[in-house]
Design a protein around this motif. Sequence first.
Motif, PDB file in Angstrom:
ATOM      1  N   PRO A   1      -5.305   2.579  -2.358  1.00  0.00           N
ATOM      2  CA  PRO A   1      -4.005   2.023  -1.790  1.00  0.00           C
ATOM      3  C   PRO A   1      -4.169   1.801   0.726  1.00  0.00           C
ATOM      4  O   PRO A   1      -3.601   1.093   0.973  1.00  0.00           O
ATOM      5  CB  PRO A   1      -3.150   3.027  -1.378  1.00  0.00           C
ATOM      6  CG  PRO A   1      -3.822   4.356  -1.881  1.00  0.00           C
ATOM      7  CD  PRO A   1      -4.510   3.943  -2.773  1.00  0.00           C
TER       8      PRO A   1
ATOM      9  N   ARG B   1      -5.537  -1.644  -6.103  1.00  0.00           N
ATOM     10  CA  ARG B   1      -4.466  -0.141  -6.400  1.00  0.00           C
ATOM     11  C   ARG B   1      -4.975   1.105  -6.264  1.00  0.00           C
ATOM     12  O   ARG B   1      -4.072   1.321  -5.975  1.00  0.00           O
ATOM     13  CB  ARG B   1      -3.999  -1.021  -7.460  1.00  0.00           C
ATOM     14  CG  ARG B   1      -4.761  -0.519  -9.014  1.00  0.00           C
ATOM     15  CD  ARG B   1      -3.771  -1.354  -9.958  1.00  0.00           C
ATOM     16  NE  ARG B   1      -4.319  -1.260 -11.238  1.00  0.00           N
ATOM     17  CZ  ARG B   1      -5.573  -2.193 -11.603  1.00  0.00           C
ATOM     18  NH1 ARG B   1      -6.037  -3.863 -10.981  1.00  0.00           N
ATOM     19  NH2 ARG B   1      -6.868  -2.283 -12.481  1.00  0.00           N
TER      20      ARG B   1
ATOM     21  N   SER C   1      -3.912  -6.726  -3.611  1.00  0.00           N
ATOM     22  CA  SER C   1      -3.332  -5.633  -4.573  1.00  0.00           C
ATOM     23  C   SER C   1      -3.266  -5.390  -5.896  1.00  0.00           C
ATOM     24  O   SER C   1      -4.187  -4.108  -6.444  1.00  0.00           O
ATOM     25  CB  SER C   1      -1.768  -5.991  -4.045  1.00  0.00           C
ATOM     26  OG  SER C   1      -1.818  -6.474  -4.941  1.00  0.00           O
TER      27      SER C   1
ATOM     28  N   PRO D   1       1.247  -1.367   0.031  1.00  0.00           N
ATOM     29  CA  PRO D   1      -0.284   0.504  -0.147  1.00  0.00           C
ATOM     30  C   PRO D   1       0.558   1.109   0.053  1.00  0.00           C
ATOM     31  O   PRO D   1       0.616   2.237  -0.660  1.00  0.00           O
ATOM     32  CB  PRO D   1      -0.598  -0.082   1.109  1.00  0.00           C
ATOM     33  CG  PRO D   1      -0.885  -1.634   1.747  1.00  0.00           C
ATOM     34  CD  PRO D   1       0.086  -2.277   1.690  1.00  0.00           C
TER      35      PRO D   1
ATOM     36  N   PHE E   1       1.776   1.372  -3.274  1.00  0.00           N
ATOM     37  CA  PHE E   1       0.721   2.255  -4.390  1.00  0.00           C
ATOM     38  C   PHE E   1       0.518   3.656  -3.903  1.00  0.00           C
ATOM     39  O   PHE E   1       0.702   5.250  -4.534  1.00  0.00           O
ATOM     40  CB  PHE E   1      -0.839   1.823  -3.989  1.00  0.00           C
ATOM     41  CG  PHE E   1      -0.122   0.497  -4.818  1.00  0.00           C
ATOM     42  CD1 PHE E   1       0.166   0.522  -5.979  1.00  0.00           C
ATOM     43  CD2 PHE E   1      -0.472  -0.526  -4.291  1.00  0.00           C
ATOM     44  CE1 PHE E   1       0.258  -0.714  -6.912  1.00  0.00           C
ATOM     45  CE2 PHE E   1      -0.836  -2.241  -4.760  1.00  0.00           C
ATOM     46  CZ  PHE E   1       0.242  -1.978  -6.548  1.00  0.00           C
ATOM     47  N   LEU E   2       0.568   4.329  -2.711  1.00  0.00           N
ATOM     48  CA  LEU E   2       0.280   5.729  -1.981  1.00  0.00           C
ATOM     49  C   LEU E   2       1.158   7.137  -2.813  1.00  0.00           C
ATOM     50  O   LEU E   2       1.351   7.650  -3.223  1.00  0.00           O
ATOM     51  CB  LEU E   2       0.182   5.897  -0.279  1.00  0.00           C
ATOM     52  CG  LEU E   2      -1.483   5.097   0.357  1.00  0.00           C
ATOM     53  CD1 LEU E   2      -0.207   5.046   1.789  1.00  0.00           C
ATOM     54  CD2 LEU E   2      -1.851   6.359   0.183  1.00  0.00           C
TER      55      LEU E   2
ATOM     56  N   ASP F   1      -6.510   7.280  -2.030  1.00  0.00           N
ATOM     57  CA  ASP F   1      -7.961   7.157  -2.750  1.00  0.00           C
ATOM     58  C   ASP F   1      -8.355   7.384  -3.932  1.00  0.00           C
ATOM     59  O   ASP F   1      -8.755   8.668  -3.607  1.00  0.00           O
ATOM     60  CB  ASP F   1      -8.366   5.835  -1.518  1.00  0.00           C
ATOM     61  CG  ASP F   1      -7.874   4.683  -1.049  1.00  0.00           C
ATOM     62  OD1 ASP F   1      -6.767   4.894  -0.342  1.00  0.00           O
ATOM     63  OD2 ASP F   1      -8.065   4.055  -0.296  1.00  0.00           O
TER      64      ASP F   1
END
Length: 454
Positions: free
Chosen positions: A342, A339, A335, A211, A214-215, A221
């Motif tokens: 995150p 995705r 994930s 996460p 992805f962040l 988000d």
Amino acid sequence: MEKLKKKIGSFSFWNWVIASIIFRLILIYFPKNLNLSSRPEVSTPLTSFRRLAEGYWLKQSSMSSYAGSMYHGSPLLLSLLGPLTVKRIEGQPNHLLYSLVSVIADVVSAMLIRATGQNLRLAYLRSLESLDLVKQIDVSEFLFSGDIAALIYLCNPFTIVACVGLSTSPIENMAVILCLYGACSRLIPLAAFGWVIATHLSLYPAILIIPVIFLLGCGPDSPPRKLFLQRHQQKEVLNQLKLPPGFSWGPIIHFAFWAFLWSVYVLVLCGISLKQFGGLWEMFKSTYGFILTVEDLSPNIGVLWYFFAEVFEFFRNFFLIVFHVNILFMILPLSIRLRHRPCYLAFVYVAICSMLKSYPSVGDSALYLGLLGWFVNELADMQFSLFLFCGYVGVSLLSPVMHNLWIWRGTGNANFYFTTAMVYACLQIVLVVEGVSAVLNHDRKLRILITGKP
């Protein structure tokens, strides 16, 4: 009107924060601290105050803190919190200073959760503006998820008993929340520090690297990127400024550098602390090795202790691999599907780890329930909410009763207590499955608003 609502909400929020702090301080002063530190739901071999005190006593006696097979935590945590197990304020119990540190950790965690929730809300509202859905969705109805999440974490009975029960869970939770806050706020050194410390203390937060990537690479988000493309295709104009940013490797490389730097720093400090007592190998064997081999089969709210108490020794290593790899098997599909969310992915990972980890406690549940508060707007239509609430309340009440019938009264057996642990695990499974379904349904509704097709 909007400003008035904000003032009222802020005033009410701080009232609840002060009330929760006072309530903790009152419980701390109860005789023998309500004996919560001896409860298996609160204290585990990794988070127990008594084991921390034992490890510090061994260290003060010029012996390895791992010599007595009691302490299995971090040597850095022992150096920081160990003195608080013996020092006392004049006329006050020994645990007071340690309890105050736990209270401060809870408050700091709640403030970080609040700040992260506010960042997520703003980022999501910007996404709705980019999709031109502000007029179709009443933004004023969006709840202040940061405040709600902070209050859920701070006023949660699980958080309170973990704090009053002298568990080290508040410190571990604060490290996890610090990592997510740093990643959402683009404070990469802070995110790397939180991730390294959380992994050092508990091992399982290591999977939060997904996460965090992805962040840092995509941002907080938001709806799926294909919705933005579909929206602009309808207008026949592709505005790059309104598209969410693509994946960027720059922040991730920066994070890897700081994570490596913090890891080296932590290992050097641990090596210095254990120089005369076996070094880093002794630490890895007594902490990570203890977690992975499930050596201590004392009862807890997890399911592994009962299973490995019953399994044949010949099959023990096989099932150890099965249980631990089970967590890893869930990383990739989740994930891929989440995705674009995150932070919600981080909540799912934390919930799965608290369900399948070797030595879970209510402090782990307090963490993922607090993170769940970030998504109250998306989860408004989640099914079985009342069932889950009643289930958590029921397990919280029945678990001490079944433990008492088994251990103290002798009118029950291990199956009584293990049944509550199985119900607790099932509730967490239902929460994760229904939560993921609710978030995906929310995204589906947005797609219908944009394309008019289900």
